[in-house]
Design a protein around this motif. Structure first.
Motif, mmCIF file in Angstrom:
data_model
loop_
_atom_site.group_PDB
_atom_site.id
_atom_site.type_symbol
_atom_site.label_atom_id
_atom_site.label_comp_id
_atom_site.label_asym_id
_atom_site.label_seq_id
_atom_site.Cartn_x
_atom_site.Cartn_y
_atom_site.Cartn_z
ATOM 1 N N LEU A 60 -15.098 3.404 -22.688
ATOM 2 C CA LEU A 60 -15.002 2.127 -23.381
ATOM 3 C C LEU A 60 -14.705 1.006 -22.394
ATOM 4 N N TYR A 62 -13.437 -3.153 -22.807
ATOM 5 C CA TYR A 62 -13.061 -4.185 -23.769
ATOM 6 C C TYR A 62 -12.885 -5.510 -23.047
ATOM 7 N N LEU A 69 -16.379 -4.838 -27.621
ATOM 8 C CA LEU A 69 -16.181 -3.491 -27.109
ATOM 9 C C LEU A 69 -17.546 -2.894 -26.795
ATOM 10 N N GLY A 71 -19.248 0.748 -25.652
ATOM 11 C CA GLY A 71 -18.831 2.145 -25.621
ATOM 12 C C GLY A 71 -19.972 3.122 -25.442
ATOM 13 N N ILE A 188 -10.878 3.791 -20.563
ATOM 14 C CA ILE A 188 -10.955 2.411 -21.024
ATOM 15 C C ILE A 188 -10.865 1.464 -19.835
ATOM 16 N N ALA A 196 -4.154 -0.184 -20.782
ATOM 17 C CA ALA A 196 -4.803 0.520 -21.896
ATOM 18 C C ALA A 196 -4.124 1.876 -22.023
ATOM 19 N N SER A 198 -3.396 5.429 -24.280
ATOM 20 C CA SER A 198 -4.017 6.296 -25.268
ATOM 21 C C SER A 198 -3.211 7.592 -25.376
ATOM 22 N N VAL A 229 -5.940 3.711 -29.133
ATOM 23 C CA VAL A 229 -6.045 2.929 -27.913
ATOM 24 C C VAL A 229 -5.226 1.661 -28.143
ATOM 25 N N ILE A 231 -4.265 -1.843 -26.166
ATOM 26 C CA ILE A 231 -4.614 -2.687 -25.029
ATOM 27 C C ILE A 231 -3.737 -3.938 -25.069
#
Length: 468
Positions: A60, A62, A69, A71, A188, A196, A198, A229, A231
């Motif tokens: 991903l 962003y 986004l 992906g 990410i 980021a 996760s 996720v 961010i």
């Protein structure tokens, strides 16, 4: 004469899909199409039939300015039947390319829920295959039947992805039902200066040309609704528990001071939880604390629960208990939600009992005597039968679920109940289980007891049960 019939939108969409597949060379009687849902009692279109996902690799990127986004999802799966087409749950964003085993695949995406993929060659039952989907756009925020917000939540400094019950389909395509668990790699890329966060363990963090890459791995099976996720700007604290378990905590700077004291208790809570619930089922733990207005609720995202502002100790205990009850042993359907919330709520009662507060019996008695003053809908429906999708997180699921567990404790005595607390998540470690699985397990562990009245009155019965 009769007026011509007008196609309703759902019929028109189905016809368009059929024509699309026919144009792709399909539509014959030999087609083997994976079901577009698993017939969950509350979310019948959630999940998909015909295959089982084993691993998601999500890459991903962003852009916090445009809020776009981009992906790529690589989905490894095993066919459970012969397949000429199958579905992925995916809402909102634009799909540009789909491949199956590196070969271009035709696809149809309404944007509303289903992404239908037709591989160039039919898949045989038990075959393993890899689906790759490239997509981009502004992920959607989804409003649940109960009015709460999930999916991709925009925050002041980034974004927060929360998935219960079906919000994960807003940011990656997949089999979005708790009955299909898989391992994950989530990578990410975000603007330099942001982090980021996760699930699982951070495998790589690298900054170059104004962008930072964070690569996370979850090696234990996880339901899609537990993926997250986060961010934004976070203060990160790394530590370990007494037995060496990594603890990764990410806190919005606005909440750093307020949350420091309670988050420092994670190792203590984990030690207590392992004594009561058995060995911890994952390879790391921690928390994500965002601002209070970023999400209106806490969520037990796997290994790293999310909190809307600094949590108190009871809420931290609740979400960490979910790592055993809900995350490791995951409900077979959304009807079984009380197996998550009843256990996590009872964990709060046990913590209080073990740390100088009210006993679980006193908490039960207070709820029984006047709990409706605090929980207006306490007796509205039984925990195992919410009246609709809007009620799967209702008061009876949490409070009456915990009360049911206390009734089991009364019937079995503390020693056997403790064995049930530890044995249930161990028996179904990294798997799925239903309410009937649980009742059978309890009856097996306490075979000299008759639980029929407890099931009839406290699990399935309507109204306020009699209590001697």
């Amino acid at each position: 004469m009769p007026r011509p019939a007008r196609l309703v939108p759902a019929v028109a969409s189905a016809l368009a899909l059929a024509l699309t597949l026919t144009a792709c060379g399909g539509g014959s009687a030999r087609d083997k199409i994976g079901a577009s849902g698993v017939s969950d009692p509350y979310f019948p279109k959630a999940g998909n039939g015909g295959y089982d996902v084993t691993h998601y690799a999500l890459t991903l990127a962003y852009d916090s300015t445009s809020r776009r986004l981009t992906g790529t999802a690589e989905i490894e799966a095993r066919a459970k039947q012969d397949l000429t087409s199958f579905n992925l749950d995916f809402k909102g964003m634009k799909v540009t390319v789909a491949e199956v085993d590196d070969a271009p695949a035709r696809f149809h995406h309404s944007g509303h829920h289903e992404l239908t993929i037709r591989p160039p060659d039919a898949l045989d039952r038990n075959a393993t295959f890899r689906t790759t989907v490239h997509y981009s756009g502004r992920p959607e925020t989804i409003t649940d039947p109960d009015g709460s917000r999930e999916g991709w939540l925009r925050t002041a400094d980034g974004a927060l992805a929360l998935g219960e019950p079906v919000g994960s389909m807003a940011w990656f395509p997949g089999n979005h039902h708790p009955s299909d668990k898989a391992t994950y790699d989530i990578t990410i890329t975000v603007p330099e200066g942001l982090k980021a966060v996760s699930n699982g363990e951070l495998r790589r963090e690298e900054t170059k040309r104004g962008r930072t890459i964070f690569a996370w791995r979850t090696a234990e099976p996880m339901a899609t609704y537990l993926a997250t996720v986060a961010i934004g700007e976070y203060d990160v604290r790394r530590s370990k528990t007494a037995n060496g378990l990594p603890v990764y905590v990410a806190v919005d700077p606005d909440q750093s001071k307020a949350s420091a004291k309670v988050l420092a208790r994670i190792p203590e809570i984990m030690r207590w939880a392992e004594e009561n619930f058995g060995p911890y089922p994952f390879s790391s733990t921690g928390a994500i604390v965002d601002r209070a207005n970023d999400a209106g609720y806490a969520l037990e995202t796997q290994t790293r629960p999310v909190f809307p502002g600094a949590p108190d100790t009871a809420l931290l205990v609740h979400e960490l208990a979910h790592q055993w009850y809900g995350n490791s042993v995951t409900p077979a359907s959304w009807r079984d939600m009380w197996l998550n919330e009843g256990f996590a709520t009872y964990a709060e009662w046990l913590w209080q009992e073990d740390h100088g507060g009210d006993t679980a019996q006193a908490t039960f008695d207070a709820l029984y005597d006047h709990g409706e003053n605090t929980y207006e809908n306490l007796w509205a429906f039984p925990p195992a039968s919410p009246t609709s999708a809007a009620h799967i997180s209702g008061d009876p699921v949490y409070q009456r679920g915990a009360m049911l567990l206390h009734k089991i404790r009364e019937a079995t005595g503390d020693a056997t109940f403790h064995d049930i607390l530890r044995g249930w998540p161990t028996t179904h470690r990294h798997g799925n289980a239903s309410t009937s699985d649980f009742t059978a397990y309890v009856e097996q562990q306490a075979s000299d007891e008759d639980f029929s009245a407890i099931w009839d009155d406290w699990l399935y019965g309507s109204g306020k049960p009699d209590h001697a």
